[in-house]
Enzyme design. Structure first.
Site, PDB file in Angstrom:
ATOM      1  N   LYS A   1     -12.343   7.490 -39.417  1.00 28.57           N
ATOM      2  CA  LYS A   1     -11.348   6.454 -39.716  1.00 28.57           C
ATOM      3  C   LYS A   1     -10.995   6.419 -41.204  1.00 28.57           C
ATOM      4  CE  LYS A   1     -11.656   2.996 -36.063  1.00 28.57           C
ATOM      5  NZ  LYS A   1     -11.680   1.538 -35.803  1.00 28.57           N
TER       6      LYS A   1
ATOM      7  N   LYS B   1      -9.820  11.014 -27.028  1.00 23.54           N
ATOM      8  CA  LYS B   1      -9.934   9.786 -26.256  1.00 23.54           C
ATOM      9  C   LYS B   1      -8.609   9.011 -26.286  1.00 23.54           C
ATOM     10  CE  LYS B   1     -12.515   5.614 -26.725  1.00 23.54           C
ATOM     11  NZ  LYS B   1     -13.637   4.841 -27.199  1.00 23.54           N
TER      12      LYS B   1
ATOM     13  N   LYS C   1      -5.570   3.085 -28.630  1.00 20.81           N
ATOM     14  CA  LYS C   1      -4.498   2.106 -28.834  1.00 20.81           C
ATOM     15  C   LYS C   1      -3.600   2.536 -29.979  1.00 20.81           C
ATOM     16  CE  LYS C   1      -7.857  -1.507 -28.356  1.00 20.81           C
ATOM     17  NZ  LYS C   1      -8.841  -1.339 -29.366  1.00 20.81           N
TER      18      LYS C   1
END
Ligand code: TRP
Length: 330
Positions: free
Chosen positions: A113, A196, A199
């Site tokens: 991230k 994966k 969102k």
């Protein structure tokens, strides 16, 4: 005898996806009878990356409405918003003082991230696993249902629990265990099936949002990436096809083998169309019920108030115990 305690949460960083539903919420519903469950919308985790305040508030309510619409029962499970329970940040500070830089540096989610967050990496993104550890330890949690991407954070929580117990006694905190949900529960991106479903993927066409219309769902499945083959089979080198089979399996409970044999002599097109139909059949009532909750904020607010009260009841006892242990004057 008291039931073992389960705790889990989803970040309301955007509207929830089919991945959140099959990977988490659908399983949460199944755990409610056997365990005492705490299910959160973790809004404080969400602000470790940039959020629009108006959307964050909306997404938080959307997440909670989805839990309820999917069958999480507020009479038996505690549904709440993380920021409604101040003990989470109280404990997070203490854990900031007992977690080590080296431990946090090893967290793979931080590495991933922080790479995409440019030059100004928020400190909270780095210490986020300690807030998650606080979530877990506050409720004397026995089991934490998470996907494998979160397993490392639960392992860190276990290490910290052991450390605190070593310093202050075995009754300081309870050591939790991860409860990894089955492989069928890991939904992959429809366009990049090696990743994966997320969102916040760059291309939203690879993500099924729970708020998508049936038409949008059909279209996204039609465009799902498969491969140059034709025969439906379940294998490591056919990630796209495998993902569609896994999605069907997670919804219908049929095994991948059974599903594969039902496609003998049929093409990928059939698989895509039927997967979309199965997904729509599952999601349509949830979508309608979510809308109903969002249109009646009074009921939703009430449930959240009660959930937060129950959560605070447990959390305040834990905080008091830990405050004493670390030597705070109370
Ligand atoms: N970090 C988790 C995620 O991003 C969300 C989360 C926060 C969580 N606190 C938790 C999950 C406690 C389980 C238990 O998916």
């Amino acid at each position: 005898m008291q039931k073992p305690i389960i705790l889990s949460g989803i970040q309301p960083t955007a509207k929830l996806t089919l991945g959140n539903y099959l990977g988490a919420v659908k399983n949460w519903v199944k755990l409610q009878n056997e365990y005492l469950c705490y299910y959160m919308a973790v809004d404080q985790h969400a602000i470790t990356v940039k959020q629009d305040p108006v959307q964050l508030r909306q997404n938080t309510l959307f997440a909670v409405a989805t839990y309820l619409a999917s069958g999480v029962d507020p009479k038996t499970s505690h549904i709440f918003v993380q920021s409604h329970v101040p003990q989470h940040t109280q404990l997070a500070w203490i854990l900031n003082c007992f977690g080590y830089m080296g431990e946090l540096n090893r967290m793979t989610q931080f590495k991933d991230k922080s790479q995409s967050s440019g030059k100004n990496i928020r400190v909270g993104l780095f210490t986020y696993p300690l807030l998650m550890a606080a979530d877990i330890l506050l409720y004397d949690t026995d089991l934490v249902p998470v996907g494998d991407d979160q397993k490392q954070h639960v392992e860190l929580t276990r290490d910290i629990a052991q450390r605190l117990c070593g310093l202050f006694g075995d009754d300081t905190v309870k050591e939790p265990k991860p409860y990894i949900t089955g492989p069928g529960a890991r939904v992959m991106d429809l366009l990049s099936p090696d990743r994966k479903m997320s969102k916040s993927a760059e291309n939203e066409k690879g993500t099924i949002f729970l708020a998508d219309t049936s038409k949008q769902v059909e279209k996204k499945f039609k465009q799902a990436v498969t491969d140059s083959g034709t025969e439906v089979s379940y294998s490591e080198d056919k990630l796209g096809v495998r993902n569609l089979i896994d999605i069907q399996s997670a919804i219908t409970g049929r095994s991948p083998d059974e599903i594969v044999s039902s496609y003998e002599g049929k093409m990928y097109g059939h698989l895509k169309v039927e997967t979309a139909a199965i997904v729509n059949e599952e999601l349509a009532p949830i979508r309608a019920e979510t809308e109903r909750y969002l249109n009646d904020p009074g009921e939703l607010e009430n449930i959240l108030k009660q959930g937060a009260e129950k959560a605070r009841e447990h959390a305040s006892k834990t905080i008091e115990r830990i405050y004493r242990k670390v030597g705070f004057h109370i």
